[in-house]
Design an enzyme around this catalytic site. Sequence first.
Site, PDB file in Angstrom:
ATOM      1  CG  HIS A 168      -2.157  -0.859   1.284  1.00  0.00           C
ATOM      2  ND1 HIS A 168      -1.548  -2.230   1.727  1.00  0.00           N
ATOM      3  CD2 HIS A 168      -3.190  -1.056   0.756  1.00  0.00           C
ATOM      4  CE1 HIS A 168      -2.669  -3.066   1.885  1.00  0.00           C
ATOM      5  NE2 HIS A 168      -3.813  -2.360   1.027  1.00  0.00           N
TER       6      HIS A 168
ATOM      7  CG  ASP B 292      -3.906  -5.623  -4.305  1.00  0.00           C
ATOM      8  OD1 ASP B 292      -5.164  -5.079  -3.757  1.00  0.00           O
ATOM      9  OD2 ASP B 292      -3.006  -6.256  -3.151  1.00  0.00           O
TER      10      ASP B 292
END
Length: 970
Positions: free
Chosen positions: A222, A296
Amino acid sequence: MRHFFCFLFFSCLFINGQNSTHPLQTNDAEAQKKWVDSIYNAMTLKEKVGQLYMVQVMSNQNSVLKNRVVKLVRDHHIGGIIYSNGGPKRQARLNNELQALSKLPMLIGMDAEWGLNMRLDSTYAFPYNMALGAITDNNLVEQTGRHIGEHCKRLGVHFNFAPVVDINTNPKNPIIGNRSFGEDRDNVTEKALAFMKGMQSAGVLANAKHFPGHGNTETDSHLTLPTINFNAKRIDSVELYPYKELIKKGLSSVMVAHLNVPSLEPREGYPSSLSKHIVTDILKDSLGFKGLIFTDALTMKGAANFSNTGDIDLAAFKAGNDVMLMSEDVEIGVDKIMDALNNGEITEERLAHSVKKILMAKYKVGLHNYEPVGLYNLDADLNRLKDDILYEDLLENAITVVKNTNDLVPLTRLETKTLAYVALGDDDGTPFYNELKKYTKIHKIEANQLDVLINKLQSYNTVIVGFHRSNENPWKSHKFSNKELVWLYEIAQTHDVILNVFVKPYALDDLKTIENIESIIVSYQNSTIAQEKSAQLIFGAIPSKGKLPVSTGQFFKAGEGIVNNPIKRLGYTIPERVGMSSEKLKRVDSIAKIAVDSMMTPGIQLLIARKGKVIYNKNFGKHTYDGNRKVSFDDIYDVASLTKILATLPLVMEMEEKGLISLNSSLSELLPEYKNSNKANITIKQMLSHYARLRPWEPFYYHTLDTATKRPSGKYYRTKKSKKFEIEVAKNLYLRTDYQDSIQKIIKESELLDRLRYRYSDFPYYILKKFIEKHYDKGLDELVQTHFYQSLGANYTMYNPYRKISNQHIVPSEVDDYYRYQKVQGYVHDMGAAMQNGVGGHAGIFSNANDVAKIMQMYLQKGFYGGKRYLSPSIIDKFNTCYYCEKDNRRGVGFDKPQLDEEGPTCGCISMTSFGHSGFTGTYAWADPEEEIVYVFLANRTYPKAGRNLLLKRNIRTEIQRLIYEAIED
């Protein structure tokens, strides 16, 4: 060249294992194909490209963000939504609104790895995968997948981005950790298969992530692009193994991670999600995967740092991904892909390949017959009783004992243990402490300085250390502070220590030594249920079954876990787990509330156990009608005649088993002074069956009152204690010491009843008390403690509680206006027992419902409890026998038994092998071997005045008993 050999390696390795069945194909394949083709052929190019996008939506977002989503749905024809933060009803309403705006119903996805609670409030959270990885029974993991799937489907969610199949081989992994099933590829694969099977059986499509494996990173994708440095052979044999197995079993989709994998992608720092070699050559071609492929989130820094807005979307699509998840800018991304289609950079065939798979998925989840999400009963449907049942099963199977020197756990020989609880960490351990207290006396010790703590612990030999850290999410810190480690080591120097960690196993990495820590338990999470089940395991109410899913520190390896069998102490669970109905037991609440509200008794403690599990334990009302103190679990009641079976009878049974007496022993054999009395030949069996012509009772106190004032006579009483007046019958009221001899004399010389028939009498227990105390040269109160209560953990059970605990926890029994002329609290209500210094064979015990249940459970288990044999099964059977039933006498030896005709002490719906007793203050305890039920009802119906026994008149206790039996469903 490296790229070529890597491709060749994977091609040779996987070509024989390709899966020929399309995971998105339905049973009505022809109808599905017809629908897919018709929808696809009717779409514009922009609509087709729009299907490639799944946009993040939050049901708690503001109107500005909502309007942006509405525009994307209406104008750009996005194919799906991934919901994030919010609440279930808000999401359902928003979802219905957005679906209504969409020309073609959208696929709905969510991250619900451990349940909808991962994203939504007011929804269910199951244990994290790390805890599931400790479970050896994969059927439970399959059930978890199914339950989560049912929740998703109820909320209109079609894809759950789960299970995580990353093999967590790096304890420092900041983003996977608890989300992984562990470090062993086979265990991870088995758990993932079970989870997938369960979830897809509920009609919700699974998603294996994060391809090709995120388990050995030390950075968060992230925030940056993590690197996987394994070679291709290692990745194939470990990281890709779960994918290969899940693909064989019909995996619906895969999420490709943003990772730097040099051995698979030759371009330096190139994200795996954008790598054609990884997505197409390996996942699609070599592994033969035909399901949907999601990127993702494209907003994650692992991908977003790569290129300009829109370029990432195009690169991801060209790499072989079907769905662009959470694009930074859908409009720009759509334009980029359309430009590539128009200029021939991407073919129509490539677009059709992905869009038709998306349409197949929509058909498979029923979007060809779309229905909006129903709001009625939504909250209840997402928080079901069967979810609670499964949650308990999961935790009971997961909790892992990793060290157990000298078999300290489960704790036995409680009479030798002085227990303290010390809480470490920054989260709440109250449920753990409260559950520990149900089993024996334990004190919570706190201090701000180590030397103060150690000093406070000097009087304890065993310390349970609970390490509690936040259970809010799986990324919360699990580590000990240096201060906590020092404190732990110091405590362990001088005490037996049970360390229970309520975090993931990696917490044990911090331990430099475990030499002085006798037992270590890993409970994985700090949830209330995890804490309660851990306490139950420590005391042997449940077995230990779990196996470590990961290696931790230098001491423990994956797969290790000590299996302990339960030692038959009471556990605590919900009714359905023992074949009873929670819903039907609500009627018990109603009856108890009626009893309190109708002033039949100020308060009640009520407990029900079945099959060794307490499934109902509630308090009603207050200590007194006009007071404010509500009844609590720590409060104790004067149990009156339950004393007979809780104190005197077990000692008598023990003596019979030792051969010191027999049921046929006569009074003249027990006590020589009875040799020439009219009771010389009465046997124990006769008098404890209340079949001995003995008078029911004698108002001994009445003989000691002043004949004029009807108050305690100066001849017999003093307000200050002295050697001649040392029997404390109430506060500041002392009876003559020698009057106990007078009581025995009155009983010995009393006339017998005219004829032999069943007649309840207290006299046998006065007589047996004298015999037992004479034999052992100890008081009955001391004997029952050392022989039974201390080792049973019945630390709330005692005579004369005013000497031991605060009146705040002693429920008063009467405002006496005929003998002691004061509120009776902490002193026994029964006058005859009071005149024996509070220690009667027939009355005097105070207890709470939980402790009474322990003793009744010991009887139910044929004399065995907590790893100790107290009485033999044959002795229990001998005393639980009705010897005079043919004489219309229902009684056992000491025990009351069910009625022989219409009226009696039970509901009439109970087995004849059952037994129990009732007490004058409103108490009742009953056990049924056939249904394995223990029922305890404690009350102070005599407060403020004994008066009429409305509990008995209205059949409150037996009506509750009837409802208990009606709640049995197995």
